[in-house]
Write an enzyme that holds these catalytic residues in place. Structure first.
Site, PDB file in Angstrom:
ATOM      1  CD  GLU A 267       4.075   0.525   6.875  1.00  0.00           C
ATOM      2  OE1 GLU A 267       4.838   0.845   7.788  1.00  0.00           O
ATOM      3  OE2 GLU A 267       3.704   1.347   6.005  1.00  0.00           O
TER       4      GLU A 267
ATOM      5  CG  ASP B  86      -0.222  -0.031   2.547  1.00  0.00           C
ATOM      6  OD1 ASP B  86       0.814  -0.718   2.640  1.00  0.00           O
ATOM      7  OD2 ASP B  86      -0.674   0.639   3.502  1.00  0.00           O
TER       8      ASP B  86
HETATM    9 ZN   LIG Z   1       6.726   2.186   4.105  1.00  0.00          ZN
END
Ligand SMILES: [Zn+2]
Length: 479
Positions: free
Chosen positions: A173, A97
């Site tokens: 994340e 992401d």
């Molecule tokens: Zn990162």
């Protein structure tokens, strides 16, 4: 253990390395073109990226798996087999992401994957699709070696590999990893369980006083977010009163924003000592004063040694930080607000507990503590991995072999990564996404910034470094 010195491509072979480097760049461009933005806009970008990576792994003869624990949010995993004689696997860990990229201010389409002036441009170039592409390139080289030996990379050991190599690329994340690595810890721990993990933000050169330093991340700060509800007395705006909750909140923000005193953690002490040893005498001497208890001396040294962005990072690595980032009060311009709400982002050094940072906040509130409620929203503990493991030593030796003039040192990052989650499984996790940068490249500014980009030469340099580190930890090839 020693790493082969000499020309970087010795192990891979020039022709094969050139092809792998070209492929790395194309994989990165392909990844940048997928809008795997977090929060998901458009929905499904992370799943699309996971399938794109799975396609690359399948094409190498592996048997990747994709999970979608939340709609449109995918993580992907594959395993290369070792012969099992070398112990637990090595994990290559990345996140797929990226943060949003409004196009204003960019000179290239943030999702175009353009190549210009020796750089690949686009959201994720450094954080961290460049590293995904590098990890994929290493995995594909290893899988090709299995195929050439007449083996099935999905089932048979790669020649010379004594441990398995895992690659796990996660969603979410950028919002804490609870829909990615955090979910995997609970539900697919075998995708992560390893003797050690390599992930983002380390092995990237920083040039100081003409000297290339390569901080390898062994630690990261923790975070504690608080909601502070400030009570006051409402009334008519025509007759101001000091109990205005917005006025109290403003004073609270002022008190919270005063930087705290420096505190040197063992990792930073090691970092400063090792870096100072690598620098010429005068900058080395100055560096040793950056954590001076006299904040004026500490600040002066930091400002002399560092570009502004790096100065902010260094200050953050020397203390617990408190940043008030959201404030809300009032409903109408002529009504004094009776309540104000703040959200405060604290980042804590290894050794600082949630109770300690909360106590710091409450003492800063002083006489306004009685008018405030402080509630914890979310906490993530700091992470520290040992810098005396075989894996860490191999990372340092490999960097030295590929840049004999460079100095690898253990370091810390001020923000959180998926290492927070692997720490729950006891996996030593190192930031190792090797790049040898142009001395003028302001790498930290590219993170989440406009014109995010990564140098083609930096990527080309990093690929054999990562390959050699993996090979060295997991058993050298017989070739
Ligand atoms: Zn990162």
């Amino acid at each position: 253990m020693t790493v082969q010195a000499g020309r970087p491509s010795d192990r891979i072979g020039d022709e094969r390395l050139g092809a792998a480097q070209a492929e790395l760049v194309e994989m990165l461009r392909g990844l940048i073109r997928i809008r795997s933005v977090n929060p998901p806009e458009p929905a499904g970008g992370e799943l699309e990226a996971a399938h794109y990576i799975a396609g690359i792994l399948s094409d190498a003869g592996l048997n990747p798996q994709v999970v979608e624990p939340f709609e449109g949010r995918g993580s992907v995993h594959a395993r290369l087999q070792g012969d099992g004689t070398g112990g637990e696997p090595l994990l290559l860990l990345a996140h797929l992401d990226v943060v949003p990229a409004p196009p204003e201010g960019w000179t290239h389409d943030p999702f175009g994957g353009d190549v210009a002036d020796g750089y690949v441009y686009g959201r994720g170039a450094v954080d961290m699709k460049g590293t995904i592409a590098m990890q994929l390139a290493v995995v594909r080289l290893l899988a090709a070696e299995a195929r050439e030996a007449g083996r099935d990379p999905a089932a048979d050991p790669v020649p010379g590999l004594s441990r398995d190599v895992l690659i796990t690329v996660t969603a979410d994340e950028e919002a804490g990893g609870f829909g990615g690595a955090g979910w995997l810890v609970e539900n697919r721990p075998e995708w992560l369980q390893a003797a050690g993990a390599l992930t983002e933000c380390g092995g990237v050169s920083v040039t100081a006083a003409g000297q290339r330093i390569y901080p390898i991340q062994v630690a990261e700060k923790g975070f504690a977010v608080y909601r502070v509800l400030v009570h006051g007395t409402s009334g008519h705006g025509s007759m101001p009163r000091p109990e205005n909750a917005a006025v109290r909140a403003a004073e609270i923000i002022r008190r919270l924003a005063v930087p705290g005193r420096p505190r040197l953690t063992p990792v930073m002490e090691h970092f400063i000592g090792a870096t100072a040893d690598a620098l010429p005498t005068e900058p080395g001497r100055l560096l040793r004063t950056i954590a001076h208890p006299d904040v004026r001396l500490s600040d002066a040294a930091i400002d002399t040694l560092c570009e502004p962005t790096y100065a902010r990072a260094v200050r953050a690595l020397l203390r617990d930080t408190i940043s008030p980032n959201i404030i809300q009060a009032g409903v109408k311009y002529n009504v004094i607000p009776g309540e104000a709400e703040l959200y405060v982002d604290c980042r804590v050094l290894p050794g600082t507990t949630e109770e300690q940072i909360r106590a710091d906040i409450e003492s800063r509130l002083g006489d306004l503590a009685e008018a405030s409620d402080v509630d914890l929203v979310i906490f993530g503990a700091p992470v520290e991995s040992a810098a005396d493991t075989d894996l860490y030593r191999i990372l340092e030796t490999t960097i030295r072999a590929h840049d004999p003039d460079g100095s690898p040192v253990p370091g810390m990052v001020p923000f959180a990564t998926d290492a927070k989650h692997t720490a729950r499984l006891g996996i030593p996790t190192y930031g190792f996404s090797p790049l040898r940068l142009d001395p003028n490249e302001l790498f930290l500014d590219r993170f989440h910034g406009v014109d995010e980009r990564v140098g083609l030469d930096a990527l080309r340099w990093g690929l054999p470094v990562l390959y050699d580190a993996v090979r060295e930890f997991c058993g050298t090839a017989s070739r």
